[in-house]
Design a protein around this motif. Structure first.
Motif, mmCIF file in Angstrom:
data_model
loop_
_atom_site.group_PDB
_atom_site.id
_atom_site.type_symbol
_atom_site.label_atom_id
_atom_site.label_comp_id
_atom_site.label_asym_id
_atom_site.label_seq_id
_atom_site.Cartn_x
_atom_site.Cartn_y
_atom_site.Cartn_z
ATOM 1 N N TRP A 1 44.974 38.372 35.123
ATOM 2 C CA TRP A 1 44.031 39.472 35.224
ATOM 3 C C TRP A 1 43.322 39.442 36.569
ATOM 4 C CZ3 TRP A 1 43.724 43.387 31.951
ATOM 5 C CH2 TRP A 1 42.574 44.184 31.914
ATOM 6 N N VAL A 2 43.178 40.590 37.205
ATOM 7 C CA VAL A 2 42.370 40.701 38.420
ATOM 8 C C VAL A 2 40.932 40.864 37.944
ATOM 9 C CG1 VAL A 2 41.927 41.973 40.543
ATOM 10 C CG2 VAL A 2 44.280 41.726 39.703
ATOM 11 N N ASP A 3 40.199 39.778 37.991
ATOM 12 C CA ASP A 3 38.883 39.690 37.357
ATOM 13 C C ASP A 3 37.768 40.213 38.259
ATOM 14 O OD1 ASP A 3 36.894 39.091 35.547
ATOM 15 O OD2 ASP A 3 36.871 36.947 36.000
ATOM 16 N N LEU A 4 37.635 41.521 38.293
ATOM 17 C CA LEU A 4 36.521 42.136 39.027
ATOM 18 C C LEU A 4 35.236 41.914 38.237
ATOM 19 C CD1 LEU A 4 38.565 45.294 39.833
ATOM 20 C CD2 LEU A 4 37.539 43.836 41.574
ATOM 21 N N ASN A 5 34.154 41.703 38.907
ATOM 22 C CA ASN A 5 32.883 41.360 38.273
ATOM 23 C C ASN A 5 32.279 42.566 37.536
ATOM 24 O OD1 ASN A 5 30.339 40.479 37.579
ATOM 25 N ND2 ASN A 5 29.682 40.046 39.667
ATOM 26 N N ILE B 1 51.201 34.004 38.145
ATOM 27 C CA ILE B 1 50.469 34.557 39.286
ATOM 28 C C ILE B 1 49.017 34.709 38.851
ATOM 29 C CG2 ILE B 1 50.223 36.502 40.869
ATOM 30 C CD1 ILE B 1 53.232 37.051 40.458
ATOM 31 N N LYS B 2 48.160 33.938 39.496
ATOM 32 C CA LYS B 2 46.741 33.919 39.139
ATOM 33 C C LYS B 2 45.914 34.434 40.317
ATOM 34 C CE LYS B 2 43.103 30.837 37.551
ATOM 35 N NZ LYS B 2 42.778 29.486 37.095
ATOM 36 N N PHE B 3 44.908 35.248 40.011
ATOM 37 C CA PHE B 3 44.041 35.822 41.040
ATOM 38 C C PHE B 3 42.657 35.193 40.929
ATOM 39 C CE2 PHE B 3 47.121 39.014 39.679
ATOM 40 C CZ PHE B 3 47.769 39.269 40.875
ATOM 41 N N THR B 4 42.133 34.721 42.054
ATOM 42 C CA THR B 4 40.783 34.150 42.076
ATOM 43 C C THR B 4 40.014 34.722 43.266
ATOM 44 O OG1 THR B 4 41.428 32.248 43.445
ATOM 45 C CG2 THR B 4 41.555 31.964 41.040
ATOM 46 N N ASP B 5 38.754 34.359 43.332
ATOM 47 C CA ASP B 5 37.873 34.787 44.436
ATOM 48 C C ASP B 5 37.871 36.303 44.579
ATOM 49 O OD1 ASP B 5 37.585 32.006 45.028
ATOM 50 O OD2 ASP B 5 39.414 32.089 46.221
ATOM 51 N N VAL B 6 37.918 37.005 43.443
ATOM 52 C CA VAL B 6 38.019 38.466 43.443
ATOM 53 C C VAL B 6 36.638 39.077 43.645
ATOM 54 C CG1 VAL B 6 38.755 40.492 42.130
ATOM 55 C CG2 VAL B 6 39.975 38.314 41.846
ATOM 56 N N SER B 7 36.545 39.963 44.635
ATOM 57 C CA SER B 7 35.298 40.688 44.854
ATOM 58 C C SER B 7 35.592 41.997 45.579
ATOM 59 C CB SER B 7 34.308 39.845 45.677
ATOM 60 O OG SER B 7 34.809 39.625 46.980
ATOM 61 N N VAL B 8 34.614 42.881 45.536
ATOM 62 C CA VAL B 8 34.691 44.161 46.236
ATOM 63 C C VAL B 8 33.447 44.244 47.107
ATOM 64 C CG1 VAL B 8 34.784 46.668 45.987
ATOM 65 C CG2 VAL B 8 35.846 45.211 44.253
ATOM 66 N N ASP B 9 33.628 44.538 48.389
ATOM 67 C CA ASP B 9 32.459 44.643 49.256
ATOM 68 C C ASP B 9 31.929 46.080 49.283
ATOM 69 O OD1 ASP B 9 33.982 46.086 51.172
ATOM 70 O OD2 ASP B 9 34.452 44.272 52.298
ATOM 71 N N LYS B 10 30.865 46.287 50.023
ATOM 72 C CA LYS B 10 30.210 47.606 50.030
ATOM 73 C C LYS B 10 31.074 48.701 50.650
ATOM 74 C CE LYS B 10 27.697 46.780 54.315
ATOM 75 N NZ LYS B 10 26.414 46.729 54.956
ATOM 76 N N HIS B 11 32.145 48.312 51.345
ATOM 77 C CA HIS B 11 33.061 49.285 51.931
ATOM 78 C C HIS B 11 34.292 49.494 51.050
ATOM 79 C CE1 HIS B 11 30.652 49.265 55.545
ATOM 80 N NE2 HIS B 11 30.729 47.947 55.573
#
Length: 170
Positions: A40-44, A102-112
């Motif tokens: 899972w792409v774990d978006l906060n 396939i594992k996703f970590t350090d997932v984040s979205v910035d202000k842009h």
């Protein structure tokens, strides 16, 4: 004080060699790995307000949709020559029986609206990391949040297809 120049001189010669050796790490072939489990792409979910959503539930639905679209693209386009199993949520990841996780970590979205994530390619039988696609920034252009994230996840899919030595269907 006389030791400092000697230490600096030693660092000047050894550090570049160490970095070059790390950069020339052999690439493991992943062609034989036909059963792929995609996490899972774990978006906060708690970032809903910062990303312009009025409620957490609305953002959680968007996260679910983004993951579902991304997983379908991986199955049908980017990894279509493999059997792809996917996680239904971040709580249900179970790569047992797969050749590759396939594992996703350090997932984040910035202000842009740029997606940041690290991809880990893991052997689920040994739980050993085979390879990593380091934390990278994936950028959609001229789009709203979900549109940009969809475009970013397409870039992630293209990156995975290249890394798994598979050219996607056009």
């Amino acid at each position: 004080m006389k030791r400092l120049p000697v230490i600096l001189l030693m660092l000047c010669f050894t550090l570049p060699a160490t970095l070059m050796a790390a950069a020339k790490k052999p690439i493991v072939s992943l062609q034989g790995m036909k059963q792929v489990y995609v996490g899972w792409v774990d978006l906060n979910p708690d970032a809903y307000f910062d990303l312009g959503y009025s409620s957490k539930d609305e953002w959680v639905k968007a996260i679910d949709t983004l993951n579902n679209v991304f997983q379908k693209d991986l199955k049908n386009k980017y990894l279509s020559n493999r059997t792809v199993m996917v996680s239904a949520s971040k709580e249900t990841e179970n790569p047992a029986g797969s050749d590759l996780y396939i594992k996703f970590t350090d997932v984040s979205v910035d202000k842009h609206y740029r997606l940041h994530l690290t991809v880990h390619l893991i052997d689920p039988k040994t739980n050993a990391e085979i390879d990593t696609i380091p934390n990278a920034v994936y950028t959609g252009r001229v789009c709203g949040l979900v549109g940009c994230l969809n475009k970013s996840l397409h870039q992630v899919g293209e990156t995975l297809a290249k890394r798994l030595e598979f050219a996607p269907k056009k």
